[in-house]
Design a protein around this motif. Structure first.
Motif, PDB file in Angstrom:
ATOM      1  N   THR A   1       0.842  -1.192   0.000  1.00  0.00           N
ATOM      2  CA  THR A   1       0.000   0.000   0.000  1.00  0.00           C
ATOM      3  C   THR A   1       0.872   1.234   0.000  1.00  0.00           C
ATOM      4  OG1 THR A   1      -0.102   0.103   2.419  1.00  0.00           O
ATOM      5  CG2 THR A   1      -1.790  -1.212   1.297  1.00  0.00           C
ATOM      6  N   GLY A   2       0.256   2.368  -0.340  1.00  0.00           N
ATOM      7  CA  GLY A   2       0.986   3.626  -0.286  1.00  0.00           C
ATOM      8  C   GLY A   2       1.417   3.978   1.123  1.00  0.00           C
ATOM      9  N   GLY A   3       0.585   3.649   2.117  1.00  0.00           N
ATOM     10  CA  GLY A   3       0.948   3.907   3.504  1.00  0.00           C
ATOM     11  C   GLY A   3       2.176   3.122   3.931  1.00  0.00           C
ATOM     12  N   PHE A   4       2.293   1.879   3.475  1.00  0.00           N
ATOM     13  CA  PHE A   4       3.472   1.073   3.805  1.00  0.00           C
ATOM     14  C   PHE A   4       4.723   1.673   3.178  1.00  0.00           C
ATOM     15  CE2 PHE A   4       6.413  -2.340   2.599  1.00  0.00           C
ATOM     16  CZ  PHE A   4       6.739  -2.820   3.864  1.00  0.00           C
ATOM     17  N   GLU A   5       4.604   2.123   1.915  1.00  0.00           N
ATOM     18  CA  GLU A   5       5.763   2.759   1.271  1.00  0.00           C
ATOM     19  C   GLU A   5       6.168   4.035   1.993  1.00  0.00           C
ATOM     20  OE1 GLU A   5       7.730   1.713  -1.251  1.00  0.00           O
ATOM     21  OE2 GLU A   5       6.639  -0.168  -1.018  1.00  0.00           O
ATOM     22  N   TYR A   6       5.180   4.781   2.496  1.00  0.00           N
ATOM     23  CA  TYR A   6       5.505   5.980   3.270  1.00  0.00           C
ATOM     24  C   TYR A   6       6.237   5.591   4.550  1.00  0.00           C
ATOM     25  CZ  TYR A   6       4.971  10.328   5.850  1.00  0.00           C
ATOM     26  OH  TYR A   6       5.231  11.470   6.564  1.00  0.00           O
TER      27      TYR A   6
ATOM     28  N   GLN B   1       9.807   7.173   4.205  1.00  0.00           N
ATOM     29  CA  GLN B   1       9.768   8.493   4.821  1.00  0.00           C
ATOM     30  C   GLN B   1       9.726   8.449   6.341  1.00  0.00           C
ATOM     31  OE1 GLN B   1       9.773  11.807   3.530  1.00  0.00           O
ATOM     32  NE2 GLN B   1      10.582  10.736   1.740  1.00  0.00           N
ATOM     33  N   SER B   2       9.822   7.264   6.912  1.00  0.00           N
ATOM     34  CA  SER B   2       9.798   7.165   8.376  1.00  0.00           C
ATOM     35  C   SER B   2      10.979   6.348   8.868  1.00  0.00           C
ATOM     36  CB  SER B   2       8.466   6.549   8.838  1.00  0.00           C
ATOM     37  OG  SER B   2       7.382   7.368   8.455  1.00  0.00           O
ATOM     38  N   VAL B   3      10.815   5.033   8.949  1.00  0.00           N
ATOM     39  CA  VAL B   3      11.852   4.203   9.544  1.00  0.00           C
ATOM     40  C   VAL B   3      13.119   4.161   8.695  1.00  0.00           C
ATOM     41  CG1 VAL B   3      10.986   2.074   8.471  1.00  0.00           C
ATOM     42  CG2 VAL B   3      12.276   1.956  10.618  1.00  0.00           C
ATOM     43  N   GLY B   4      12.989   4.306   7.384  1.00  0.00           N
ATOM     44  CA  GLY B   4      14.163   4.225   6.515  1.00  0.00           C
ATOM     45  C   GLY B   4      14.552   5.536   5.878  1.00  0.00           C
ATOM     46  N   LEU B   5      14.141   6.659   6.488  1.00  0.00           N
ATOM     47  CA  LEU B   5      14.393   7.953   5.860  1.00  0.00           C
ATOM     48  C   LEU B   5      15.880   8.256   5.731  1.00  0.00           C
ATOM     49  CD1 LEU B   5      13.243  10.523   4.661  1.00  0.00           C
ATOM     50  CD2 LEU B   5      12.994  11.441   6.966  1.00  0.00           C
TER      51      LEU B   5
ATOM     52  N   THR C   1       4.687  -5.477   9.141  1.00  0.00           N
ATOM     53  CA  THR C   1       4.777  -4.085   8.721  1.00  0.00           C
ATOM     54  C   THR C   1       5.747  -3.280   9.573  1.00  0.00           C
ATOM     55  OG1 THR C   1       2.506  -4.170   7.897  1.00  0.00           O
ATOM     56  CG2 THR C   1       3.453  -1.986   8.299  1.00  0.00           C
ATOM     57  N   LEU C   2       5.694  -3.486  10.881  1.00  0.00           N
ATOM     58  CA  LEU C   2       6.474  -2.649  11.793  1.00  0.00           C
ATOM     59  C   LEU C   2       7.897  -3.143  12.004  1.00  0.00           C
ATOM     60  CD1 LEU C   2       3.766  -1.935  14.518  1.00  0.00           C
ATOM     61  CD2 LEU C   2       4.461  -0.482  12.597  1.00  0.00           C
ATOM     62  N   ILE C   3       8.132  -4.447  11.850  1.00  0.00           N
ATOM     63  CA  ILE C   3       9.448  -4.991  12.203  1.00  0.00           C
ATOM     64  C   ILE C   3      10.098  -5.737  11.045  1.00  0.00           C
ATOM     65  CG2 ILE C   3      10.671  -6.582  13.742  1.00  0.00           C
ATOM     66  CD1 ILE C   3       8.629  -5.934  15.890  1.00  0.00           C
ATOM     67  N   VAL C   4       9.429  -6.745  10.503  1.00  0.00           N
ATOM     68  CA  VAL C   4      10.082  -7.648   9.551  1.00  0.00           C
ATOM     69  C   VAL C   4      10.472  -6.922   8.267  1.00  0.00           C
ATOM     70  CG1 VAL C   4       9.801  -9.729   8.169  1.00  0.00           C
ATOM     71  CG2 VAL C   4       8.923  -9.668  10.501  1.00  0.00           C
TER      72      VAL C   4
ATOM     73  N   LEU D   1      14.237  -6.198   6.845  1.00  0.00           N
ATOM     74  CA  LEU D   1      14.734  -6.801   5.610  1.00  0.00           C
ATOM     75  C   LEU D   1      15.200  -5.736   4.620  1.00  0.00           C
ATOM     76  CD1 LEU D   1      12.112  -9.638   5.054  1.00  0.00           C
ATOM     77  CD2 LEU D   1      14.383  -9.795   6.088  1.00  0.00           C
ATOM     78  N   TRP D   2      14.565  -4.559   4.641  1.00  0.00           N
ATOM     79  CA  TRP D   2      14.990  -3.493   3.725  1.00  0.00           C
ATOM     80  C   TRP D   2      16.295  -2.849   4.189  1.00  0.00           C
ATOM     81  CZ3 TRP D   2      15.134   2.058   3.629  1.00  0.00           C
ATOM     82  CH2 TRP D   2      15.251   2.587   2.342  1.00  0.00           C
TER      83      TRP D   2
END
Length: 511
Positions: free
Chosen positions: A290-295, A299-303, A371-374, A378-379
């Motif tokens: 989803t777009g929210g997951f990409e955000y 733009q959050s955890v991987g900014l 969504t929050l951890i795995v 991995l990314w």
């Protein structure tokens, strides 16, 4: 360092005047900038030539693959295709730039006209590529606005997180613009051509079975991912080199390169985030993302990961290369950084997808745990070694910059009144400097804080100049030092000036 008395600070210089003062405009700097632009355009023209001579797989395939209509069109086609108007504008800009350069060679104009023509050439050659990301941002403003807070925070962190001589804000904003407009625009234009070129060579040989066609498509995508990683790294490196050449009064080291490279990566990440948020939002029914997951990921955890981390790594390597004395050492440092940044970007795309495929056989896709951890883990996992190397370069570069600041401040203290013995300990100790600024704010408010902050920044710039020119502080270098020293003395005079008396309240006698 004593607190600055309350004084009405002088108005800040106009942004355009400040920008002009910070940019080198001599013939040597312009020549190097023009060389970087020519190499970037040569890369695009090579992509264009390869696309023209590619084998044509389909019977009615157009001369250039970017003119091939995407079946179904829709938002995906608009996001991944280069608009025809933009393509022809790019070609027109390259042609106009070539004509301007030919005119300069034939007429050999004076310095003032040559300066204007050089900047005009750079603008018309590179400017049209910026239309590509602008189309993405303007077409999807909601996604773009959602990415502004995080991006602005990282820009603030890059500007204020430097412990000694700062990269000027103008330089940081230009770096961000280079990443958002040129790296994304030129990289995407070249990769769109490469997609058709690789597809033509891989799919040549006539008709194939459906299984073979699917294998060819996966092979093409793999090559395009590698191509995009290499081209983006080259364009980020070009931006770092260009900014280090053009901006003056800087302490060119690993920290400077790291900050500039991270700002370029941040600009690229902004537009890329808008694209992927929209793309995955429209494809959520097919792939589950989803777009929210990409955000959340971009733009959050991987900014601070992804393009920001790889841009920082590449910039730090170029900063180290700029400090090397031997040409061989400079070449090795720059090529090592380029290889690390490009392979890191490629590994992130390839390994994270492979790890996700392996792990998600045992994890519920889309669950809160996933969504929050795995998925974030991995990314970020393939990026971890590169982020660690970048952190080590930042620590070592900060230590080297601290030693340079101590040497420069000590030398300038002995040379004249711009830096006094009472001020020196505060300039070389970031903790003392911070608490002095905090105390000044408590006593004299924001005006006093800004006055002291500007004075300390100017003194650190002077110390950086002194360190760079310990052995050759004559000629043009001396003029730079005199200008920096005069700026410090002007700021001191303004800070020491008595504050203007407050206007009396109605009914109150004037003092």
């Amino acid at each position: 360092m004593t607190a600055v008395p309350p004084a009405t600070p002088a108005p800040a210089p106009a942004p355009l005047a400040a920008f002009r003062a910070a940019v080198r405009d001599d013939a040597a700097a312009r020549g190097r900038a023009l060389l970087v632009v020519r190499l970037a355009i040569a890369l695009y023209l090579l992509e264009l030539l390869l696309n023209l001579v590619r084998p044509h797989v389909l019977p009615d395939e157009p001369t250039l693959s970017i003119f091939q209509k995407t079946p179904g069109g829709g938002s995906v086609g608009r996001l991944l295709g280069t608009p025809r108007a933009v393509f022809w504008t790019v070609l027109a800009g390259i042609a106009i730039g070539a004509l301007i350069q030919g005119f300069v060679l034939v007429t050999r104009p004076d310095e003032r006209r040559a300066r204007a023509l050089t900047w005009a050439t750079i603008a018309v050659m590179l400017g049209p590529f910026g239309l590509i990301p602008l189309v993405v941002v303007l077409e999807y403003p909601a996604q773009a606005l959602a990415c502004v807070p995080g991006t602005a925070f990282v820009l603030w962190l890059l500007h204020h997180g430097q412990r000694f001589s700062r990269v000027p804000l103008a330089m940081l904003l230009v770096a961000f613009g280079w990443g958002a407009l040129i790296v994304f625009g030129l990289g995407r234009a070249a990769s769109n051509l490469a997609f058709g070129t690789v597809g033509g060579f891989v799919g040549k040989g006539g008709k194939a079975s459906l299984t073979a066609q699917l294998k060819n498509q996966y092979r093409v995508m793999d090559v395009v991912v590698v191509h995009l990683g290499v081209v983006n790294a080259l364009l980020v490196a070009a931006g770092v080199v260009l900014l280090l050449v053009l901006f003056r009064y800087r302490l060119t080291d690993a920290v400077t390169g790291l900050v500039v490279g991270a700002a370029i990566g941040l600009g690229y990440n902004l537009v890329e985030s808008v694209l992927f948020i929209r793309l995955y939002g429209s494809l959520s029914a097919f792939n589950g993302a989803t777009g929210g997951f990409e955000y959340w990921i971009r733009q959050s955890v991987g900014l601070l990961g992804g393009q920001v981390a790889f841009g920082a790594l590449l910039g730090a390597g170029i900063g180290v290369a700029a400090q090397a004395r031997r040409r061989g050492e400079r070449r090795r440092a720059a090529l090592t950084a380029l290889a690390a940044a490009s392979t890191g970007a490629i590994a992130t795309e390839v390994l994270s997808a492979w790890l996700s495929h392996v792990v998600h056989d045992h994890v519920d896709i889309g669950s809160p745990f996933d969504t929050l951890i795995v998925s974030p883990f991995l990314w970020l996992l393939p990026q971890a070694p590169f982020i660690l190397v970048t952190a080590v370069l930042l620590v070592l570069g900060t230590r080297a910059r601290a030693a340079a600041a101590r040497a420069g401040v000590t030398a300038e203290t002995a040379a004249g009144p711009a830096v006094t013995r009472q001020e020196a300990p505060f300039l070389i100790d970031p903790a003392l400097r911070f608490w002095t600024l905090a105390g000044t704010w408590r006593l004299h408010g924001w005006n006093g804080l800004r006055a002291l902050s500007r004075l300390q920044a100017a003194q650190l710039d002077l110390a950086a100049w002194r360190w760079r020119h310990m052995d050759d502080a004559d000629g043009p270098a001396r003029e730079e030092g005199d200008a920096l020293r005069a700026k410090v003395m002007r700021l001191k005079a303004r800070a020491a000036a008595p504050a203007a008396p407050a206007a009396p309240h109605p009914g109150q006698a004037a003092p």
